[in-house]
Design a protein around this motif. Structure first.
Motif, short mmCIF file in Angstrom:
data_model
loop_
_atom_site.label_atom_id
_atom_site.label_comp_id
_atom_site.label_asym_id
_atom_site.label_seq_id
_atom_site.Cartn_x
_atom_site.Cartn_y
_atom_site.Cartn_z
N UNK A 29 0.85 -1.00 0.40
CA UNK A 29 -0.78 -0.12 -0.12
C UNK A 29 0.43 1.52 -0.43
N UNK A 30 0.62 2.12 -0.85
CA UNK A 30 1.68 4.13 -0.38
C UNK A 30 0.67 4.02 0.19
N UNK A 31 1.21 4.91 0.99
CA UNK A 31 0.46 5.78 2.18
C UNK A 31 0.43 7.30 1.84
N UNK A 32 -0.35 8.20 2.13
CA UNK A 32 -0.53 9.12 1.43
C UNK A 32 -0.67 10.36 2.23
N UNK A 33 -0.40 11.37 2.39
CA UNK A 33 -1.06 12.67 2.82
C UNK A 33 -1.60 13.35 2.19
N UNK A 34 -2.93 13.78 1.62
CA UNK A 34 -3.17 14.45 0.37
C UNK A 34 -2.72 13.57 -0.44
N UNK A 82 3.05 11.40 -1.70
CA UNK A 82 2.94 10.15 -1.45
C UNK A 82 4.37 9.49 -0.26
N UNK A 83 4.30 9.60 1.47
CA UNK A 83 4.83 9.46 2.41
C UNK A 83 5.91 8.58 2.37
N UNK A 84 5.16 6.95 1.78
CA UNK A 84 5.44 5.60 2.16
C UNK A 84 5.45 4.71 1.56
N UNK A 85 5.72 3.49 1.72
CA UNK A 85 5.13 2.37 1.34
C UNK A 85 5.57 1.08 2.33
N UNK A 86 4.22 0.38 2.23
CA UNK A 86 4.33 -0.75 2.80
C UNK A 86 3.83 -1.76 2.67
N UNK A 125 4.93 -3.90 6.88
CA UNK A 125 6.47 -2.76 7.45
C UNK A 125 6.92 -2.73 5.80
N UNK A 126 7.62 -1.18 5.45
CA UNK A 126 7.74 -0.58 5.09
C UNK A 126 9.13 0.45 5.49
N UNK A 127 8.86 1.06 4.58
CA UNK A 127 9.49 3.06 4.33
C UNK A 127 8.85 3.93 3.93
N UNK A 128 9.06 4.64 5.07
CA UNK A 128 8.28 6.13 5.39
C UNK A 128 9.00 6.76 4.87
N UNK A 129 8.92 8.02 3.90
CA UNK A 129 9.71 8.40 3.26
C UNK A 129 10.02 10.03 4.15
N UNK A 130 11.13 9.59 5.16
CA UNK A 130 11.15 10.83 6.12
C UNK A 130 11.32 12.39 5.14
N UNK A 131 12.83 11.45 3.90
CA UNK A 131 13.00 13.21 3.74
C UNK A 131 12.26 13.81 2.50
N UNK A 132 10.48 13.00 1.97
CA UNK A 132 9.75 13.48 1.17
C UNK A 132 9.67 15.05 1.94
N UNK A 133 9.01 13.51 3.82
CA UNK A 133 8.40 14.41 4.56
C UNK A 133 8.62 15.88 4.91
#
Length: 451
Positions: free
Chosen positions: A277-282, A285-289, A306-314
């Motif tokens: 699943x793609x994690x979205x804020x609006x 795309x802020x992550x992938x789990x 588990x997955x990756x939260x794109x901290x740099x994008x945030x």
């Protein structure tokens, strides 16, 4: 000597003829007597003494019927032969099939359980639990049932299942278990699964022909049923239950793990393999789990991810993120949406699932306090990472707290005439200099017991 035989003339009448030896009075000869004839009514009762015949007893209805049948039995035989020649074909070709069809039409055949499990892009493992309630005991030969969408103008089944031989008598459960079937129409299957995802209840239509045996009698029946089945209802209740940062990140980039709830409001268990699943804020795309071996029976289902939260994008888009979270933050929450990315079983992408989930969006709201607690616990539960130093590395020397609070400051001034909402008080950006950042890091060190 006078004769002893003398004629008696004591009652002689002048006009009477003389008596003859033949009796009565008349001539001497043998001729017929000239005596006048007397009417029968004048005769003496002695003349009419006769024996009357006995009166016969009346016949009973049974005797009359028996006598009637005995006289006309051949007509009845011919009539029975003609009747049977007409009635028996009607009985076996019309009446019995009509009774059997009526029984089939009255069966609800509600789906009370089962499973749809994806095996490959072209194959499904299907289990179905339903029932029949028949007034007569019957044996049913194996039946092939075609599953299709009733709303499609042309009959286009997407899969077919085969019911085993059945003996039904009264209320009888029908359980079809672990039958591997081939997808015959992927477009129709996608259409049906779309309704399974979107609606509270979905219709499932089946069609087939059955050979039915009522003892020695044989009949064919047509099964065509459309039943309603509870479905996913847009995964209402989906949510991230727990989330933890994993720092340092693994070699494959995994830096987040936790559990989430996958609710199944339906009657069918669904198995779709590994779901990403793609994690979205609006729209960002802020992550992938990834959720592994997704197999969700009816009810709430807590699953590890588990997955990756794109901290740099945030951090690079903190203003955009805060803007998209404004409504949720006013309620004290963070909203994270999820959109399907891929569905994989044994290394193969399941196209008919991806075509649905990759175009659906579900939302999860997490209280800010809970999310902050989970993130802080990520570093206080055996982690050797220094959170203040990590914040320096990720956010740089300045911007996170300043951007957050300045966003609220700008929002409050820009919406003074709008409806009042709960927000942070307006604070001048100038107070968030190096000294404030140092105080924040000091507070984090104190929270982690570094001092």
């Amino acid at each position: 000597m006078a004769s002893a035989f003398r004629e008696d003339t004591s009652h002689y009448e002048a006009h009477s003829p003389t008596a003859s030896i033949h009796g009565g009075r008349g001539g001497d000869g043998e001729g017929t007597s000239d005596a006048p004839q007397r009417r029968s009514g004048d005769a003496s009762s002695v003349d009419h003494v006769t024996e009357k015949a006995a009166v016969a007893a009346p016949l009973t209805k049974k005797e009359k019927f028996k006598r009637h049948c005995g006289r006309f039995w051949w007509w009845y035989l011919i009539g029975h032969i003609v009747f049977l020649a007409i009635f028996l074909p009607i009985l076996f070709l019309v009446i019995i099939p009509a009774i059997v069809q009526r029984i089939l039409d009255n069966q609800p055949m509600n789906v009370t359980g089962g499973a749809f499990v994806a095996l490959t892009p072209e194959k499904l493992n299907i289990s179905i639990t339903t029932s029949l309630d028949t007034p007569l005991p019957a044996d049913i030969d194996p039946v092939t049932l075609f599953m299709y969408n009733k709303d499609t103008p042309t009959f286009s089944p997407f899969v077919n299942i085969t019911l085993p031989p059945l003996h039904v008598d009264g209320e009888t459960a029908i359980v079809l278990t672990d039958q591997t079937v081939t997808v015959t129409n992927e477009t129709e299957l996608i259409s049906w699964f779309s309704n399974v995802f979107d609606q509270e209840k979905v219709t499932l239509s089946t069609r087939g022909d059955a050979a039915i045996h009522l003892g020695a009698l044989h009949s064919n029946g047509h099964i065509e049923k459309t039943v309603e089945v509870n479905s996913l209802n847009k995964l209402k209740g989906f949510g991230i239950e727990h989330m933890q940062l994993m720092l340092p990140a693994k070699e494959n980039g995994t830096n987040i793990q936790g559990t989430l709830n996958l609710p199944n409001w339906g009657a069918l268990t669904l198995g779709i393999g590994n779901l990403s699943l793609n994690l979205m804020s609006g729209d960002l795309r802020i992550g992938l789990i990834t959720i592994y071996d997704v197999y969700i029976p009816p009810g709430n289902n807590s699953r590890y991810f588990n997955g990756e939260l794109y901290l740099d994008v945030l951090m690079q888009n903190i203003g955009t993120v805060l803007q998209s979270q404004s409504d949720a933050l006013n309620e004290g929450n963070i909203q994270i949406d999820a959109i399907g990315n891929s569905t994989v079983v044994n290394g193969q992408n399941i196209r008919f699932i991806e075509a649905i989930l990759n175009n659906r969006r579900v939302s999860s709201t997490i209280p800010v306090v809970k999310l902050a607690g989970d993130l802080i616990a990520s570093f206080t539960n055996g982690s050797q990472v220094n959170l203040p130093e990590l914040l320096d590395d990720v956010f740089g020397n300045s911007t996170l707290i300043e951007e957050v609070l300045s966003h609220w400051n700008t929002t409050n001034h820009g919406n003074s005439t709008a409806q009042v909402r709960r927000s942070l008080p307006a604070i001048r950006r100038s107070i968030f200099g190096p000294s404030a950042w140092s105080l924040f890091k000091l507070g984090m060190n104190l929270r982690m017991g570094k001092f």
